[in-house]
Design a protein around this motif. Structure first.
Motif, PDB file in Angstrom:
ATOM      1  N   ALA A 150      12.665  15.794  -5.981  1.00  0.00           N
ATOM      2  CA  ALA A 150      13.256  15.178  -7.172  1.00  0.00           C
ATOM      3  C   ALA A 150      14.422  14.300  -6.737  1.00  0.00           C
ATOM      4  N   VAL A 151      14.539  13.149  -7.351  1.00  0.00           N
ATOM      5  CA  VAL A 151      15.671  12.252  -7.117  1.00  0.00           C
ATOM      6  C   VAL A 151      16.559  12.319  -8.344  1.00  0.00           C
ATOM      7  N   LEU A 152      17.838  12.564  -8.119  1.00  0.00           N
ATOM      8  CA  LEU A 152      18.820  12.676  -9.179  1.00  0.00           C
ATOM      9  C   LEU A 152      19.733  11.456  -9.134  1.00  0.00           C
ATOM     10  N   ILE A 153      19.818  10.748 -10.265  1.00  0.00           N
ATOM     11  CA  ILE A 153      20.619   9.528 -10.332  1.00  0.00           C
ATOM     12  C   ILE A 153      21.638   9.651 -11.457  1.00  0.00           C
ATOM     13  N   PRO A 154      22.923   9.863 -11.119  1.00  0.00           N
ATOM     14  CA  PRO A 154      23.949   9.797 -12.159  1.00  0.00           C
ATOM     15  C   PRO A 154      24.203   8.326 -12.475  1.00  0.00           C
ATOM     16  N   ALA A 155      24.316   7.982 -13.753  1.00  0.00           N
ATOM     17  CA  ALA A 155      24.469   6.568 -14.115  1.00  0.00           C
ATOM     18  C   ALA A 155      25.377   6.409 -15.326  1.00  0.00           C
ATOM     19  N   HIS A 156      26.248   5.411 -15.254  1.00  0.00           N
ATOM     20  CA  HIS A 156      27.129   5.068 -16.373  1.00  0.00           C
ATOM     21  C   HIS A 156      27.143   3.555 -16.527  1.00  0.00           C
TER      22      HIS A 156
END
Length: 87
Positions: free
Chosen positions: A4-10
């Motif tokens: 799984a790839v986790l991407i925090p984004a704002h």
């Protein structure tokens, strides 16, 4: 093996589609999860439209906290999947 790839984004509406697409191209990746860190733009909607699972935080907590939240959530999800396989 599931990766799984986790991407925090704002506020990443302009870039999130390319980021999700690139993550999905990595060999072995089965899930892409975007933690939308309180964005007021279309980050979450665009990420979902490009095939990512999206978790929306109500307000901005910062990249580190959003990443930790996503990691905890991913760990819990993996535990549930293991339990289901063993049942």
């Amino acid at each position: 093996m599931d990766i799984a790839v986790l991407i925090p984004a704002h506020e990443e509406a302009e870039r999130i589609a390319l980021t999700v697409a690139a993550a999905r191209e990595v060999p072995g990746v089965t899930r892409v999860v975007v933690v939308d860190d309180g964005s007021r733009d279309d980050t979450a909607d665009i990420a979902a439209a490009t095939g990512a699972k999206v978790v929306r935080l109500v307000f901005n907590v910062g990249k580190g906290a959003a990443g930790r939240f996503g990691a905890v959530l991913a760990d819990l999800t993996a535990g549930v999947r293991r339990a289901r396989r063993q049942a």
